[in-house]
Write an enzyme that holds these catalytic residues in place. Structure first.
Site, PDB file in Angstrom:
ATOM      1  N   GLU A  85       1.353  -0.292  -5.005  1.00 17.66           N
ATOM      2  CA  GLU A  85       0.092   0.400  -5.178  1.00 17.66           C
ATOM      3  C   GLU A  85       0.461   1.631  -5.085  1.00 17.66           C
ATOM      4  OE1 GLU A  85      -3.738   2.337  -3.578  1.00 17.66           O
ATOM      5  OE2 GLU A  85      -1.787   2.222  -2.710  1.00 17.66           O
ATOM      6  N   ASP A 139       0.999  -1.182   0.166  1.00 20.26           N
ATOM      7  CA  ASP A 139       0.021  -0.011   0.021  1.00 20.26           C
ATOM      8  C   ASP A 139       0.926   1.388  -0.050  1.00 20.26           C
ATOM      9  OD1 ASP A 139      -3.168   0.841   0.450  1.00 20.26           O
ATOM     10  OD2 ASP A 139      -1.797   2.103   2.180  1.00 20.26           O
TER      11      ASP A 139
END
Lengths: 671, 671
Positions: free
Chosen positions: B421, B392
């Site tokens: 990401e 993330d």
């Protein structure tokens, strides 16, 4: 993170090339995680210097959008320029750091706009200001201390906030950044800075021995006399008058007699035949001697001085090979390859034999003394005042030799310029440029169609080649009378001259064969009949059909227009007629647009689709194009233009684009 | 000289990426002065190995010309392949040398053809053969000695010459070259070899907590129950049946309660609200714990085993941040940034505050123990059997951390795959890929027009990016319900799935929101209304309008066709209708041609101009295109093809090109 600093060749192992007075544009990517603001600087120095100079990097994302930037599709890069105002090697690198103050001030402004409490933020800001004050001196240190105090004072919140976000505070904080955590580019890159003539030069090749008086040239049975360098000086005024700035002489050394070639490269010479100047060396000496029939070393120095007084540099030909009579052969047999029977190996390209030429054994047991001696040839002539060398067939000598030789010569004499005469595999030509050659001959000589010319230019301008490979375009040489000139018309010669002189910042002709449109070849070859390499010639440069006026005008246009002095800013414009090629060259506010009819026999007309942004013109602009060859002006507007060129009159336009200027007088409307 | 070995990233400082089983094509320029013949070899090894393997370099100039080679305009390069049959780091380099024997034999042949005496040449050849014999062993040494003798024997000239030029002699001499003066590339380049799924993977993202039974989804007042991992296992069969091979779970750790967000990201949560899985850490533990409502660590391992039995790998989300209740906050306050008042700094993007999340202080005084701990999170889950991580927001953590973390993890576990990401500046996304991420999310999600899609793909395929940046195309994510889906039709969802699944070897959807065509956003945003990030949902995957059959077919087509498993060989074909995009993907003998109608509301038709060589088709070829989506076949011929696509039926063709095969039976005419 500092990434992808450019220009950068071969991961930093090869230097870029520039000329003195250039501004070197350096670009780099600065990266950091998250939303922190960045700052950075370009560092540069002469390689001999200890201290770096620094100049701030600017972020392209903050520039106003331009068509060029839009076309790149990337504005997330940083850039700065530095001026190279001395010859030799320069170094450049980049530093980047997080601009803690900017990051803080950006957050502060947003929180204030949102009505948040910023008490804690102001305390942080006070610490940043105090730290900057400690790095500053004099009145600026005092100003920063005042800033810190204002931010610390809970009673003067509003004033503190206002001061924190004032433009003068931003400038002050930017002047004393916290660079303790800066990142420097891991690479130190190099630029080699050469004289302007390394990039922008106009060459005229001549055989001084063909300069004897009484040059009627009309009666071939009237055998010409071998001219001396003193006599050849009479040609210098003519060459300077044509606007050339380099006069290039084939080798001026004693010529071998053993296996001397006769007229038209015949295997045997008659007693009166002068021999090829590239068969270097005889009883009178070798590479450091002057051929007695040309004169003495003193005559050569006189020639040099006369040329320089006329604005001409003399380029000397250096061909690293020996005739069988060369003193090296007896004195240093260890510098040559010996065959299985002990004889010296002559040059060959099987089945062809060149028994008049011995190549050196660059990788042989005595390579060190050989290399030293060969380098000393350049040193010798530099000592006589020569600064430009045209090197014969460098691709048949090892690249490590050239790297070593040119690097050390340039270290001593950064003013020296070297032109590589290598017609070989493109990658080897490029490797020679990387090894240190300032300029290179090219395949322009055989590129004649629109597609060929466009593709060839783009392969240089749109690639890394533009950083180190400087073309020198020749429509002809003593070795090459290309097919298109043999079968062409006067318009072919003009078109080839216009193309060479406007497509490349450096160009040259072998004269007077070129301006007198000599076009007879030995049948089935691209060699001149009665080639001056093997026999004396007489030239009547006063002939009324000479192209001298065209060459003079072309060189004048080249001198007047900076756009023709560099390769950057070359753009091809679409034409709807394959016989018409159109391209523009732009530098600063100088925009040239060239249109050439490539068919020497027929009139051609067509529409050009102009790339207006490339010419610095707005979409619906009206503008003047001024044909500098014919001195005729046309009014154009918008992106479509009609042209017609009749080769019987003039096969080319060389337009200067002149933009509308708002003044009160109509006759001043155009630049 | 060995020059320009490639692929080469950042002058050799960055490794290229490949997957196991790939053949790595290496190219290089070999240069030498003069006319000498060259030879060379590619060297390669696993980085842990001592010995190099070698394979001969081939010269492209000796290949039959192909349209691809013609388009390059350069055939003067050497190449060879090596197979990477193990995970981890591989190294490659190149050696080149002058092939003295070939050079000699070439000259001999030409001289013989010219009728010259070659007595001396044969003596030289004998020496070369004798030297080769000394390098050889066994029968080949004997054969080389015989060759030397034959060349030395003046009485057997003709036989010696014939033997010297025989093909078997060439092969023998090539096997024992004189490499004493060989040049090795100065660079040793690296390739990181990862599992096939690093390049070719189909992802399905799901919230396991929304998997409770009784999934009618029809009555919103009927509040769903929090499902456990054991219950979520029931979904795995469905996902595998759709043909996906990676099931990706949002963080499965305990969720913080302080500042927990309520439905639709509201700042306050009600007691029953489950909170965002990305607010990691609570009294029950942190990044190495399983949220009690999901189950235990054992349940997770069971989930993993069930998934694997169904052919699915589980990708875990790693978000390196802490909720205020995370054990780290009390145990290691030194890992966080402290504000001027001593409180811990929460995440912010001024003026927005994310008080439920504390970022780590990667550059703080305790950075070393922090980095170690963060890396240990990956190690912990690898220990549980996880091999794929979706990381993330890696762009808000320092690049040096990722380089260190990923390099050391990959050294221990070369089977591990990391998806970045990062929706941020393209250059930072690229830098993360260079730092070691195997794949990356991309801007595909927002690229919708023909120009945008073409430009974006080309920016990867036609640049160095293809060597290290592996895209993963997602039409939607829990964070992004893009505008085109909000206002689109069923055809929009299908077109986006086709584009993602056929333009990129890796793709993924966030389901069941995708196949159920969920399109309601919070007004004015690109966020889902009733986002699963903040509340439990129920999904009726059995709905008859589900796109499940389309996704299943797409994944099946991807598995059957190698062309869709790699990015190389992507070509765009011109269409005369801006609503129609057409591209092909080719690998070996597998040619796919995709046509998509980008307008979800109207039927569009138009002509495609096919790049036939890119499809391995001859100019006037007749061929079949087999639409693998609709299982319909068409006969096409030549370079122009007409297509019509009605979005109400199916907005895309995914054609397999089937070429004519000469057999006796008409029904076998096509592959």
């Amino acid at each position: 993170m500092v990434d992808a600093i450019r220009p950068c060749l071969d991961g930093g192992r090869t230097a870029i090339k520039r000329v003195i007075g250039d501004r070197v544009r350096v670009e780099v990517d600065l990266l950091v995680d998250g939303h922190d603001r960045l700052a950075g600087c370009l560092r540069y120095r002469q390689a001999s210097a200890v201290e770096w100079s620094e100049t701030p990097l600017l972020w392209a994302a903050q520039l106003p959008p331009t068509p060029q930037l839009e076309a790149r599709g990337d504005r997330d890069f940083w850039y700065a320029d530095f001026l190279v105002d001395a010859l030799g090697i320069w170094e450049y690198g980049v530093c980047g750091w997080v601009d803690v103050w900017q990051t803080w001030a950006w957050g502060l402004a947003r929180k204030l706009a949102d009505g948040q409490d910023v008490g804690l933020e102001l305390r942080t800001g006070a610490e940043l200001a105090a730290a900057a004050a400690a790095r500053a001196v004099g009145s600026e240190a005092a100003a920063l201390r005042r800033l810190a105090e204002a931010l610390r004072d809970p009673g003067a919140r509003a004033a503190g906030q206002k001061l924190a976000l004032a433009p003068e505070t931003e400038a002050l904080m930017r002047a004393y950044p916290d660079r303790s955590a800066e990142t420097a580019s891991s690479l130190i890159l190099r630029a080699i800075v050469e004289p302007v003539r390394a990039r922008f030069s106009s060459w005229y090749e001549m055989f001084p021995r063909s300069s004897a008086d009484g040059e009627s040239g009309d009666d071939p049975s009237d055998r010409p006399r071998h001219a001396t360098l003193r006599e050849a000086e009479s040609r210098l005024g003519y060459i300077a008058e044509l606007g050339f700035d380099v006069v290039y002489l084939p080798p001026i050394h004693p010529i071998g007699r053993t296996f001397r070639k006769g007229p038209d490269n015949s295997p045997t010479a008659s007693p009166g035949d002068p021999g090829s100047p590239w068969a270097i060396g005889g009883g009178e000496g070798g590479h450091k001697a002057v051929h007695p029939e040309l004169g003495t070393l003193e005559d050569f120095r006189h020639f040099l001085a006369t040329a320089r007084a006329a604005g001409l540099e003399v380029a000397l030909d250096v061909a690293l090979q020996a005739a069988p009579d060369h003193p090296y052969v007896k004195e240093h047999p260890e510098w040559f390859v010996h065959r299985a029977d002990g004889s010296i190996q002559y040059a060959e390209n099987p089945p062809k034999k060149y028994q008049d030429i011995y190549p050196f054994d660059f990788g042989g047991p005595a390579w060190e003394s050989l290399w030293e001696e060969l380098r000393s040839i350049f040193r010798f002539w530099i000592g006589q005042g020569v600064t430009i060398f045209r090197v014969d067939n460098p691709h048949t000598k090892p690249l490590p030799f050239w790297r070593w030789c040119l690097e050390s010569l340039k270290a001593e004499h950064p003013e020296a310029i070297f032109l590589a005469e290598a017609f070989t595999r493109p990658k080897l030509m490029q490797a020679l440029a990387k090894a240190g050659f300032s300029q290179s001959y090219t395949y322009f000589t055989w590129r004649t169609t629109k597609w060929e010319l466009t593709t060839y230019l783009r392969s240089i301008v749109d690639s890394d080649l533009k950083e180190y490979f400087r073309p020198n375009f020749w429509p002809n040489t003593p070795d090459i009378l290309p097919e298109q000139l043999q079968v062409g018309t006067r318009a072919t010669f003009i078109a080839r001259a216009v193309l060479a002189a406007t497509l490349s910042p450096s160009w040259g002709v072998y004269g007077p064969a070129f301006e007198l449109q000599e076009k007879t070849a030995r049948p089935g070859s691209e060699e001149y009949a009665h080639n001056e390499k093997y026999e004396l010639r007489r030239w009547n440069t006063a002939r009324p059909d000479s192209l001298a006026p065209v060459l003079r005008r072309l060189n004048e246009i080249r001198r007047d227009n900076p756009a023709l002095q560099t390769l950057t800013g070359t753009v091809f414009h679409e034409t709807d007629n394959p016989a018409l090629i159109c391209f523009s060259r732009v530098e600063d506010n100088n925009e040239l647009l060239v249109v050439v009819n490539l068919d020497p026999h027929n009139r051609h007309s067509g529409w050009i689709t102009l790339d207006l942004p490339a010419l610095h013109l707005a979409a619906q602009a009206s503008f003047q194009v001024h044909d500098l060859l014919a001195d005729v002006r046309y009014l154009w507007s918008g992106g479509r233009a009609f042209v017609a060129l009749d080769p019987a009159i003039m096969p080319a336009h060389v337009f200067r684009v002149r933009r509308y200027l708002r003044t009160e007088h109509a006759f001043e409307y155009y630049l």
